[in-house]
Design a protein around this motif. Structure first.
Motif, PDB file in Angstrom:
ATOM      1  N   ALA A  44     -10.288  -7.516 -13.107  1.00 11.44           N
ATOM      2  CA  ALA A  44      -8.877  -7.410 -13.510  1.00 11.44           C
ATOM      3  C   ALA A  44      -8.072  -6.680 -12.436  1.00 11.44           C
ATOM      4  O   ALA A  44      -6.913  -7.024 -12.170  1.00 11.44           O
ATOM      5  N   GLY A  45      -8.673  -5.677 -11.806  1.00  7.22           N
ATOM      6  CA  GLY A  45      -8.013  -4.974 -10.706  1.00  7.22           C
ATOM      7  C   GLY A  45      -7.748  -5.885  -9.530  1.00  7.22           C
ATOM      8  O   GLY A  45      -6.665  -5.866  -8.936  1.00  7.22           O
ATOM      9  N   LEU A  46      -8.732  -6.706  -9.196  1.00 14.59           N
ATOM     10  CA  LEU A  46      -8.565  -7.682  -8.118  1.00 14.59           C
ATOM     11  C   LEU A  46      -7.468  -8.678  -8.465  1.00 14.59           C
ATOM     12  O   LEU A  46      -6.625  -8.997  -7.622  1.00 14.59           O
ATOM     13  N   ASP A  47      -7.453  -9.146  -9.689  1.00 13.25           N
ATOM     14  CA  ASP A  47      -6.407 -10.076 -10.111  1.00 13.25           C
ATOM     15  C   ASP A  47      -5.019  -9.456  -9.962  1.00 13.25           C
ATOM     16  O   ASP A  47      -4.075 -10.121  -9.530  1.00 13.25           O
ATOM     17  N   ALA A  48      -4.901  -8.175 -10.306  1.00 13.00           N
ATOM     18  CA  ALA A  48      -3.613  -7.486 -10.187  1.00 13.00           C
ATOM     19  C   ALA A  48      -3.166  -7.406  -8.727  1.00 13.00           C
ATOM     20  O   ALA A  48      -1.985  -7.616  -8.421  1.00 13.00           O
ATOM     21  N   ILE A  49      -4.087  -7.113  -7.845  1.00 11.61           N
ATOM     22  CA  ILE A  49      -3.773  -7.047  -6.409  1.00 11.61           C
ATOM     23  C   ILE A  49      -3.345  -8.419  -5.900  1.00 11.61           C
ATOM     24  O   ILE A  49      -2.339  -8.542  -5.185  1.00 11.61           O
ATOM     25  N   ARG A  50      -4.098  -9.436  -6.267  1.00  8.93           N
ATOM     26  CA  ARG A  50      -3.781 -10.793  -5.807  1.00  8.93           C
ATOM     27  C   ARG A  50      -2.424 -11.249  -6.328  1.00  8.93           C
ATOM     28  O   ARG A  50      -1.648 -11.864  -5.594  1.00  8.93           O
ATOM     29  N   LEU A  51      -2.124 -10.941  -7.569  1.00 10.65           N
ATOM     30  CA  LEU A  51      -0.852 -11.344  -8.154  1.00 10.65           C
ATOM     31  C   LEU A  51       0.314 -10.632  -7.471  1.00 10.65           C
ATOM     32  O   LEU A  51       1.305 -11.271  -7.090  1.00 10.65           O
ATOM     33  N   LEU A  52       0.193  -9.332  -7.297  1.00  6.15           N
ATOM     34  CA  LEU A  52       1.280  -8.559  -6.685  1.00  6.15           C
ATOM     35  C   LEU A  52       1.452  -8.899  -5.208  1.00  6.15           C
ATOM     36  O   LEU A  52       2.566  -9.106  -4.734  1.00  6.15           O
ATOM     37  N   GLY A  53       0.333  -8.951  -4.477  1.00  4.13           N
ATOM     38  CA  GLY A  53       0.402  -9.167  -3.038  1.00  4.13           C
ATOM     39  C   GLY A  53       0.425 -10.616  -2.607  1.00  4.13           C
ATOM     40  O   GLY A  53       0.592 -10.912  -1.431  1.00  4.13           O
ATOM     41  N   LYS A  54       0.220 -11.507  -3.539  1.00  7.89           N
ATOM     42  CA  LYS A  54       0.179 -12.949  -3.231  1.00  7.89           C
ATOM     43  C   LYS A  54      -0.860 -13.243  -2.145  1.00  7.89           C
ATOM     44  O   LYS A  54      -0.656 -14.099  -1.305  1.00  7.89           O
ATOM     45  N   ALA A  55      -1.954 -12.502  -2.161  1.00  2.00           N
ATOM     46  CA  ALA A  55      -2.984 -12.639  -1.133  1.00  2.00           C
ATOM     47  C   ALA A  55      -4.184 -13.398  -1.669  1.00  2.00           C
ATOM     48  O   ALA A  55      -4.511 -13.327  -2.852  1.00  2.00           O
ATOM     49  N   GLU A  56      -4.841 -14.081  -0.772  1.00  2.00           N
ATOM     50  CA  GLU A  56      -6.059 -14.829  -1.064  1.00  2.00           C
ATOM     51  C   GLU A  56      -7.138 -14.389  -0.073  1.00  2.00           C
ATOM     52  O   GLU A  56      -6.822 -13.877   0.998  1.00  2.00           O
ATOM     53  N   PRO A  57      -8.404 -14.597  -0.421  1.00  2.00           N
ATOM     54  CA  PRO A  57      -9.464 -14.308   0.549  1.00  2.00           C
ATOM     55  C   PRO A  57      -9.186 -15.019   1.876  1.00  2.00           C
ATOM     56  O   PRO A  57      -8.746 -16.166   1.896  1.00  2.00           O
ATOM     57  N   GLY A  58      -9.407 -14.290   2.963  1.00  2.00           N
ATOM     58  CA  GLY A  58      -9.161 -14.835   4.292  1.00  2.00           C
ATOM     59  C   GLY A  58      -7.820 -14.418   4.879  1.00  2.00           C
ATOM     60  O   GLY A  58      -7.566 -14.630   6.059  1.00  2.00           O
ATOM     61  N   ASP A  59      -6.962 -13.789   4.067  1.00  2.00           N
ATOM     62  CA  ASP A  59      -5.640 -13.346   4.544  1.00  2.00           C
ATOM     63  C   ASP A  59      -5.692 -12.008   5.284  1.00  2.00           C
ATOM     64  O   ASP A  59      -4.665 -11.503   5.719  1.00  2.00           O
ATOM     65  N   LYS A  60      -6.885 -11.445   5.439  1.00  2.00           N
ATOM     66  CA  LYS A  60      -7.068 -10.147   6.106  1.00  2.00           C
ATOM     67  C   LYS A  60      -6.317  -9.033   5.379  1.00  2.00           C
ATOM     68  O   LYS A  60      -5.554  -8.274   5.968  1.00  2.00           O
ATOM     69  N   THR A  61      -6.583  -8.945   4.079  1.00  2.11           N
ATOM     70  CA  THR A  61      -5.986  -7.911   3.233  1.00  2.11           C
ATOM     71  C   THR A  61      -7.094  -7.222   2.452  1.00  2.11           C
ATOM     72  O   THR A  61      -8.284  -7.548   2.602  1.00  2.11           O
ATOM     73  N   ILE A  62      -6.707  -6.325   1.580  1.00  4.72           N
ATOM     74  CA  ILE A  62      -7.651  -5.644   0.690  1.00  4.72           C
ATOM     75  C   ILE A  62      -8.449  -6.644  -0.145  1.00  4.72           C
ATOM     76  O   ILE A  62      -9.579  -6.379  -0.541  1.00  4.72           O
ATOM     77  N   VAL A  63      -7.888  -7.810  -0.382  1.00  5.02           N
ATOM     78  CA  VAL A  63      -8.566  -8.857  -1.149  1.00  5.02           C
ATOM     79  C   VAL A  63      -9.882  -9.252  -0.471  1.00  5.02           C
ATOM     80  O   VAL A  63     -10.867  -9.537  -1.150  1.00  5.02           O
ATOM     81  N   ASP A  64      -9.922  -9.227   0.859  1.00  8.03           N
ATOM     82  CA  ASP A  64     -11.138  -9.586   1.578  1.00  8.03           C
ATOM     83  C   ASP A  64     -12.262  -8.579   1.366  1.00  8.03           C
ATOM     84  O   ASP A  64     -13.443  -8.941   1.471  1.00  8.03           O
ATOM     85  N   ALA A  65     -11.947  -7.356   1.079  1.00 14.16           N
ATOM     86  CA  ALA A  65     -12.962  -6.351   0.783  1.00 14.16           C
ATOM     87  C   ALA A  65     -13.308  -6.343  -0.701  1.00 14.16           C
ATOM     88  O   ALA A  65     -14.472  -6.201  -1.087  1.00 14.16           O
ATOM     89  N   TRP A  66     -12.300  -6.500  -1.534  1.00 14.49           N
ATOM     90  CA  TRP A  66     -12.484  -6.387  -2.984  1.00 14.49           C
ATOM     91  C   TRP A  66     -13.227  -7.584  -3.555  1.00 14.49           C
ATOM     92  O   TRP A  66     -14.054  -7.435  -4.458  1.00 14.49           O
ATOM     93  N   THR A  67     -12.965  -8.793  -3.059  1.00 16.51           N
ATOM     94  CA  THR A  67     -13.555 -10.010  -3.626  1.00 16.51           C
ATOM     95  C   THR A  67     -15.077  -9.986  -3.585  1.00 16.51           C
ATOM     96  O   THR A  67     -15.729 -10.220  -4.623  1.00 16.51           O
ATOM     97  N   PRO A  68     -15.727  -9.706  -2.452  1.00 20.32           N
ATOM     98  CA  PRO A  68     -17.202  -9.684  -2.471  1.00 20.32           C
ATOM     99  C   PRO A  68     -17.734  -8.506  -3.281  1.00 20.32           C
ATOM    100  O   PRO A  68     -18.821  -8.607  -3.861  1.00 20.32           O
ATOM    101  N   ALA A  69     -16.996  -7.420  -3.351  1.00 20.98           N
ATOM    102  CA  ALA A  69     -17.439  -6.285  -4.163  1.00 20.98           C
ATOM    103  C   ALA A  69     -17.481  -6.664  -5.643  1.00 20.98           C
ATOM    104  O   ALA A  69     -18.444  -6.360  -6.354  1.00 20.98           O
ATOM    105  N   VAL A  70     -16.446  -7.357  -6.097  1.00 23.08           N
ATOM    106  CA  VAL A  70     -16.411  -7.805  -7.493  1.00 23.08           C
ATOM    107  C   VAL A  70     -17.506  -8.844  -7.743  1.00 23.08           C
ATOM    108  O   VAL A  70     -18.187  -8.824  -8.765  1.00 23.08           O
ATOM    109  N   ALA A  71     -17.706  -9.730  -6.797  1.00 26.47           N
ATOM    110  CA  ALA A  71     -18.733 -10.759  -6.943  1.00 26.47           C
ATOM    111  C   ALA A  71     -20.130 -10.134  -7.058  1.00 26.47           C
ATOM    112  O   ALA A  71     -20.987 -10.637  -7.797  1.00 26.47           O
ATOM    113  N   ALA A  72     -20.346  -9.042  -6.342  1.00 22.21           N
ATOM    114  CA  ALA A  72     -21.661  -8.383  -6.375  1.00 22.21           C
ATOM    115  C   ALA A  72     -21.882  -7.697  -7.697  1.00 22.21           C
ATOM    116  O   ALA A  72     -22.975  -7.567  -8.182  1.00 22.21           O
TER     117      ALA A  72
END
Length: 143
Positions: free
Chosen positions: A115-143
């Motif tokens: 849910a935290g990752l979703d909030a970041i993605r929604l606010l920042g309009k970022a996707e994996p590969g955009d070189k943002t916090i999403v790139d660090a958070w996504t594999p952490a959530v997946a693990a």
């Protein structure tokens, strides 16, 4: 919930925030140095100020559950951390806090982090590969 299953409770939530605050304090100069290369060089000091304020806010808090600890942290970060980081980290912590039940186990924590990752993605309009916090958070959530 199985009594042998580890619980994400109020003391653990508070310990998380204290550990994050200590890490930010320790790495403040490094965070600022990294930000200076691509930004305005205030990331370390902004995060340090925000997490110091979060610790102060938690000192007087009588939370109903672990989610309240993280929600209060998020609200404090939004009000104390400048730039994009305050809203991004703040919204993430608030979303995590809102998603946690009072008796949270490992699966609940995983869902809350998502849910935290979703909030970041929604606010920042970022996707994996955009070189943002999403790139660090996504594999952490997946693990």
């Amino acid at each position: 919930m199985d009594p042998d299953t580890p619980q994400f409770d109020i003391p653990l939530a508070e310990a998380w925030i204290r550990a994050i605050a200590a890490a930010v304090e320790k790495e403040q100069s490094r965070l600022t140095e990294l930000d200076s290369a691509i930004g305005d060089g205030d990331h370390g000091s902004n995060l340090q100020r925000g997490f110091a304020a979060a610790l102060t806010a938690l000192d007087g808090l009588r939370p109903a559950g672990p989610g309240a600890v993280l929600t209060k942290t998020g609200t404090t970060l939004i009000s104390k951390v400048g730039g994009a980081s305050g809203p991004l980290y703040g919204k993430a912590f608030r979303a995590i806090g809102a998603a946690l039940p009072e008796a949270a186990g490992p699966a609940d924590v995983a869902e809350a982090l998502s849910a935290g990752l979703d909030a970041i993605r929604l606010l920042g309009k970022a996707e994996p590969g955009d070189k943002t916090i999403v790139d660090a958070w996504t594999p952490a959530v997946a693990a």
